[in-house]
Design a protein around this motif. Structure first.
Motif, PDB file in Angstrom:
ATOM      1  N   LYS A 228       0.985   4.106  -2.843  1.00 55.74           N
ATOM      2  CA  LYS A 228       0.759   5.524  -2.534  1.00 55.74           C
ATOM      3  C   LYS A 228       1.926   6.372  -3.025  1.00 55.74           C
ATOM      4  O   LYS A 228       1.736   7.451  -3.590  1.00 55.74           O
TER       5      LYS A 228
ATOM      6  N   GLN B  11       0.840  -1.207   0.000  1.00 55.58           N
ATOM      7  CA  GLN B  11       0.000   0.000   0.000  1.00 55.58           C
ATOM      8  C   GLN B  11       0.877   1.261   0.000  1.00 55.58           C
ATOM      9  O   GLN B  11       0.596   2.216  -0.725  1.00 55.58           O
ATOM     10  N   ARG B  12       1.922   1.263   0.826  1.00 54.53           N
ATOM     11  CA  ARG B  12       2.826   2.416   0.875  1.00 54.53           C
ATOM     12  C   ARG B  12       3.513   2.618  -0.473  1.00 54.53           C
ATOM     13  O   ARG B  12       3.648   3.739  -0.955  1.00 54.53           O
TER      14      ARG B  12
ATOM     15  N   ASN C  97       1.782   6.686  -6.791  1.00 56.97           N
ATOM     16  CA  ASN C  97       0.744   7.661  -7.171  1.00 56.97           C
ATOM     17  C   ASN C  97       1.215   9.093  -6.911  1.00 56.97           C
ATOM     18  O   ASN C  97       0.978   9.993  -7.723  1.00 56.97           O
ATOM     19  N   ARG C  98       1.886   9.309  -5.785  1.00 56.91           N
ATOM     20  CA  ARG C  98       2.394  10.645  -5.463  1.00 56.91           C
ATOM     21  C   ARG C  98       3.398  11.107  -6.517  1.00 56.91           C
ATOM     22  O   ARG C  98       3.353  12.239  -6.992  1.00 56.91           O
TER      23      ARG C  98
END
Length: 168
Positions: free
Chosen positions: A16, A12-13, A19-20
């Motif tokens: 994320k 998940q990290r 995506n960032r």
């Protein structure tokens, strides 16, 4: 068991962070499209520096245009105060050409044509047309020039700074 939870949270990290980075890349591409084209690829810090410089240049241009509009509208208290107004200068560039528009009052004309032309020539510009208009209590100068060596051009900020020093 705790191992799966750890790998799931790590995934998940990672997602994320991916995506960032994608969002930041898109925002930087949008920023790059809003500033004048650059000859080569820029680093993020160079891109931000160019954007800041461009925004400051646009702000100065807005202020000059506001002063020029007020001057042309005659938004001064009395006609005698408008004859002592500060000179208003606007520089416009396109490709390897530079146009200098200068509006001043009759009483504060403390510079000469040859001084303006000398600044332009010192900075690598060749004057191709110069016009002076007298309108009531104002003098309008329009000087068109082009870069002597088009691939080198001239640095507009330096020209503007030298002309400001000359006319104020």
């Amino acid at each position: 068991m705790p191992r799966r939870t750890s790998s799931a949270s790590r995934a998940q990290r990672n997602m994320k962070e991916k995506n960032r980075r994608m969002v930041m890349r898109d925002l930087l591409l949008m920023l790059a499209s809003l500033i004048p084209p650059q000859p080569s690829k820029l680093s993020v810090s160079e891109l931000v520096d160019r954007a800041i410089s461009y925004i400051m240049q646009l702000q100065k241009k807005i202020e000059n245009l506001k002063r020029r509009r007020a001057l042309l509208r005659g938004d001064h208290a009395t006609s005698s105060s408008s004859s002592r107004m500060l000179p208003i200068m606007n520089l416009t560039t396109m490709d390897s050409t530079l146009e200098v528009n200068l509006i001043c009052g009759l009483t504060n004309r403390n510079f000469m044509w040859y001084e303006i032309i000398s600044v332009l020539e010192d900075e690598g510009a060749e004057v191709i047309d110069a016009t002076q208009l007298n309108t009531g209590n104002r003098i309008i100068y329009i000087i068109k020039s082009k870069a002597i060596i088009s691939r080198i051009g001239f640095e507009i900020s330096r020209v503007q700074e030298r002309l400001q020093d000359l006319i104020l």
